[in-house]
Motif scaffolding. Structure first.
Motif, short mmCIF file in Angstrom:
data_model
loop_
_atom_site.label_atom_id
_atom_site.label_comp_id
_atom_site.label_asym_id
_atom_site.label_seq_id
_atom_site.Cartn_x
_atom_site.Cartn_y
_atom_site.Cartn_z
N SER A 82 31.25 10.85 18.28
CA SER A 82 30.79 10.40 17.88
C SER A 82 29.82 11.55 17.73
O SER A 82 29.00 11.94 16.85
CB SER A 82 29.80 9.00 17.47
N PHE A 83 29.39 12.41 19.16
CA PHE A 83 28.48 13.73 19.95
C PHE A 83 28.45 14.71 20.35
O PHE A 83 28.16 15.03 21.03
CB PHE A 83 27.33 11.92 20.69
N GLY A 84 30.00 14.98 19.88
CA GLY A 84 30.13 15.87 20.12
C GLY A 84 31.09 16.08 21.57
O GLY A 84 31.47 15.32 22.03
N THR A 85 30.88 17.73 22.12
CA THR A 85 32.46 17.44 23.24
C THR A 85 32.22 17.40 24.32
O THR A 85 32.90 16.47 25.12
CB THR A 85 32.86 18.60 23.33
N GLU A 86 31.02 17.30 24.95
CA GLU A 86 30.85 16.84 26.28
C GLU A 86 30.37 15.56 26.01
O GLU A 86 30.75 15.11 27.16
CB GLU A 86 28.79 17.39 26.30
N TYR A 87 29.92 14.77 25.09
CA TYR A 87 29.33 12.96 25.12
C TYR A 87 31.07 12.44 25.13
O TYR A 87 31.70 11.88 26.17
CB TYR A 87 28.82 12.54 23.52
N ALA A 88 31.84 12.84 24.67
CA ALA A 88 32.98 12.71 24.25
C ALA A 88 33.94 12.90 25.82
O ALA A 88 35.41 12.25 25.78
CB ALA A 88 34.01 13.18 23.77
N GLN A 89 33.75 14.01 26.65
CA GLN A 89 34.51 14.71 27.73
C GLN A 89 34.13 13.68 28.65
O GLN A 89 34.44 13.45 30.37
CB GLN A 89 34.58 15.79 27.75
N ALA A 90 33.12 13.21 28.72
CA ALA A 90 31.70 12.52 29.75
C ALA A 90 32.46 11.94 30.38
O ALA A 90 32.71 10.56 31.41
CB ALA A 90 30.45 12.10 29.28
N LEU A 91 33.56 10.46 29.91
CA LEU A 91 33.98 9.33 30.17
C LEU A 91 35.50 10.05 30.64
O LEU A 91 35.96 8.79 31.97
CB LEU A 91 34.81 8.87 29.35
N HIS A 92 35.76 11.27 31.39
CA HIS A 92 37.00 11.65 31.64
C HIS A 92 37.48 11.38 33.33
O HIS A 92 36.09 11.53 33.77
CB HIS A 92 37.43 12.81 31.66
N GLY A 93 38.02 10.25 33.92
CA GLY A 93 38.05 10.15 34.40
C GLY A 93 36.85 8.18 35.29
O GLY A 93 36.99 7.78 36.73
N ARG A 94 36.25 7.88 34.17
CA ARG A 94 35.68 7.28 34.36
C ARG A 94 35.65 6.06 33.29
O ARG A 94 35.01 5.46 33.46
CB ARG A 94 34.01 7.37 34.56
N VAL A 95 36.64 5.94 33.16
CA VAL A 95 37.14 4.42 31.51
C VAL A 95 37.38 3.44 32.69
O VAL A 95 38.24 3.06 33.17
CB VAL A 95 38.28 5.44 31.65
N GLY A 96 36.37 2.64 31.96
CA GLY A 96 36.47 1.21 32.68
C GLY A 96 35.59 1.31 33.73
O GLY A 96 35.35 -0.06 33.61
N GLU A 97 34.60 2.15 33.63
CA GLU A 97 33.18 2.42 34.45
C GLU A 97 31.95 2.41 33.41
O GLU A 97 31.36 1.33 32.90
CB GLU A 97 33.40 3.47 35.52
N MET A 98 31.60 4.02 32.95
CA MET A 98 30.78 4.30 32.37
C MET A 98 31.25 3.75 30.69
O MET A 98 30.30 3.53 30.32
CB MET A 98 31.73 6.02 32.12
N ASP A 99 31.92 2.83 29.92
CA ASP A 99 32.22 2.52 28.77
C ASP A 99 31.69 1.24 29.11
O ASP A 99 31.22 1.30 28.63
CB ASP A 99 33.47 3.11 28.59
N VAL A 100 31.86 0.65 30.17
CA VAL A 100 31.33 -0.74 29.89
C VAL A 100 30.48 -0.97 30.81
O VAL A 100 29.50 -1.61 29.68
CB VAL A 100 32.70 -1.67 30.86
#
Length: 82
Positions: free
Chosen positions: A47-65
């Motif tokens: 929803s907020f561009g490529t940098e925002y979408a890619q910020a989660l790479h390698g941190r699924v279950g941490e940053m999103d939660v």
């Protein structure tokens, strides 16, 4: 005061998805049943561009939660009847 209103934290799939701004029958149903609904677009959403979408790479279950928990905390603070 008014009784507490039940709240649903509705998290979209993904992680690279989005909760669009628009009518959704499932959300309308929850609202009609008396629930408040919180719809976070956490980091990793598209929803907020490529940098925002890619910020989660390698941190699924941490940053999103953490983002979803923070959004819910802000909603509960802003709307104390939830």
């Amino acid at each position: 005061g008014a009784p507490d209103q039940p709240v649903i934290l509705e998290i979209h799939g993904g992680p690279h998805a989005v909760t669009p701004a628009g009518f959704a029958t499932d959300i309308a149903t929850m609202l009609s049943m008396g629930f408040a609904v919180v719809l976070p677009n956490y980091r990793g959403s598209i929803s907020f561009g490529t940098e925002y979408a890619q910020a989660l790479h390698g941190r699924v279950g941490e940053m999103d939660v953490a983002d979803c928990r923070q959004v819910l905390a802000v909603a509960l603070k802003q709307f104390p009847n939830l």
